[in-house]
Design a protein around this motif. Structure first.
Motif, short mmCIF file in Angstrom:
data_model
loop_
_atom_site.label_atom_id
_atom_site.label_comp_id
_atom_site.label_asym_id
_atom_site.label_seq_id
_atom_site.Cartn_x
_atom_site.Cartn_y
_atom_site.Cartn_z
N ASP A 1 0.83 -1.20 0.00
CA ASP A 1 0.00 0.00 0.00
C ASP A 1 0.87 1.25 0.00
O ASP A 1 1.97 1.25 0.55
N PRO A 2 0.36 2.34 -0.57
CA PRO A 2 1.11 3.59 -0.56
C PRO A 2 1.19 4.17 0.85
O PRO A 2 0.35 3.85 1.71
N PRO A 3 2.18 5.04 1.11
CA PRO A 3 2.27 5.68 2.43
C PRO A 3 0.95 6.36 2.80
O PRO A 3 0.28 6.94 1.96
N GLY A 4 0.58 6.22 4.06
CA GLY A 4 -0.67 6.80 4.54
C GLY A 4 -1.83 5.82 4.51
O GLY A 4 -2.89 6.10 5.05
N LYS A 5 -1.62 4.66 3.88
CA LYS A 5 -2.67 3.64 3.82
C LYS A 5 -2.02 2.28 4.06
O LYS A 5 -0.97 1.99 3.49
N ASN A 6 -2.63 1.49 4.90
CA ASN A 6 -2.12 0.15 5.16
C ASN A 6 -3.30 -0.76 5.45
O ASN A 6 -3.91 -0.69 6.51
N GLN A 7 -3.63 -1.62 4.48
CA GLN A 7 -4.78 -2.52 4.62
C GLN A 7 -4.57 -3.55 5.72
O GLN A 7 -5.52 -4.21 6.14
N GLY A 8 -3.32 -3.71 6.18
CA GLY A 8 -3.06 -4.64 7.26
C GLY A 8 -3.58 -4.18 8.60
O GLY A 8 -3.86 -4.99 9.49
N ILE A 9 -3.75 -2.87 8.78
CA ILE A 9 -4.21 -2.35 10.06
C ILE A 9 -5.62 -2.82 10.39
O ILE A 9 -5.85 -3.37 11.48
N PRO A 10 -6.62 -2.71 9.48
CA PRO A 10 -7.95 -3.17 9.84
C PRO A 10 -8.05 -4.69 10.04
O PRO A 10 -8.94 -5.16 10.73
N ARG A 11 -7.13 -5.44 9.46
CA ARG A 11 -7.21 -6.89 9.61
C ARG A 11 -6.28 -7.42 10.71
O ARG A 11 -6.21 -8.62 10.94
N PHE A 12 -5.61 -6.51 11.43
CA PHE A 12 -4.69 -6.91 12.50
C PHE A 12 -5.42 -7.77 13.54
O PHE A 12 -6.46 -7.38 14.07
N GLY A 13 -4.87 -8.94 13.81
CA GLY A 13 -5.43 -9.85 14.79
C GLY A 13 -6.64 -10.63 14.32
O GLY A 13 -7.21 -11.39 15.08
N LYS A 14 -7.03 -10.46 13.05
CA LYS A 14 -8.26 -11.09 12.55
C LYS A 14 -8.05 -12.02 11.37
O LYS A 14 -8.66 -13.06 11.29
N THR A 15 -7.24 -11.59 10.40
CA THR A 15 -7.14 -12.35 9.16
C THR A 15 -5.81 -12.05 8.47
O THR A 15 -5.16 -11.06 8.78
N ASP A 16 -5.43 -12.92 7.57
CA ASP A 16 -4.24 -12.66 6.76
C ASP A 16 -4.68 -12.29 5.36
O ASP A 16 -5.75 -11.74 5.18
N PHE A 17 -3.92 -12.59 4.37
CA PHE A 17 -4.18 -12.15 2.99
C PHE A 17 -5.57 -12.47 2.52
O PHE A 17 -6.13 -13.46 2.61
#
Length: 124
Positions: free
Chosen positions: A108-124
């Motif tokens: 993801d480009p700086p300022g956006k990270n799709q991993g944050i909303p899925r932290f502790g919940k799911t992987d790819f």
């Protein structure tokens, strides 16, 4: 002090699969490890070889790093910030071997990270 989110990506070759599976089971038994992802069979996101994700907070960082070192597997451990590229490069730490050439075009480009909303919940 905040307890920042972290990822570890545990890489394995076909010969190391059994070791990776054992480590994965050990991570699942740790109460301070929030999520252990599925084992991929090949490329996933920026990761060019089989791997799985482990999600945890900074308070478990030493424990997770020590478990990885004891396994002998290669891993990338990094914080989860709003800069996905930096997380996987300048902020990341490689354990147990030479760094892999990641496919940085998938991040993801700086300022956006799709991993944050899925932290502790799911992987790819």
């Amino acid at each position: 002090m905040t307890d920042a989110p972290y990822h570890a990506h545990i890489y394995f070759s076909p010969e190391e699969r059994g070791t990776a599976e054992s480590l994965r089971v050990s991570f699942q038994a740790q109460p301070d490890v929030l999520f252990v992802g599925r084992m991929t069979e090949g490329k996933a996101g920026p990761h060019p070889i089989p791997q799985y994700e482990v999600h945890f907070h900074e308070s478990a960082l030493d424990k997770v790093q020590n478990m990885i070192r004891a396994s002998g597997l290669r891993a990338l451990v990094h914080p989860l910030t709003q800069d996905d590229l930096a997380d996987h490069t300048s902020l990341g730490e490689w354990i147990g071997g030479k760094p892999l050439d990641l496919d940085l075009t998938t991040l993801d480009p700086p300022g956006k990270n799709q991993g944050i909303p899925r932290f502790g919940k799911t992987d790819f």
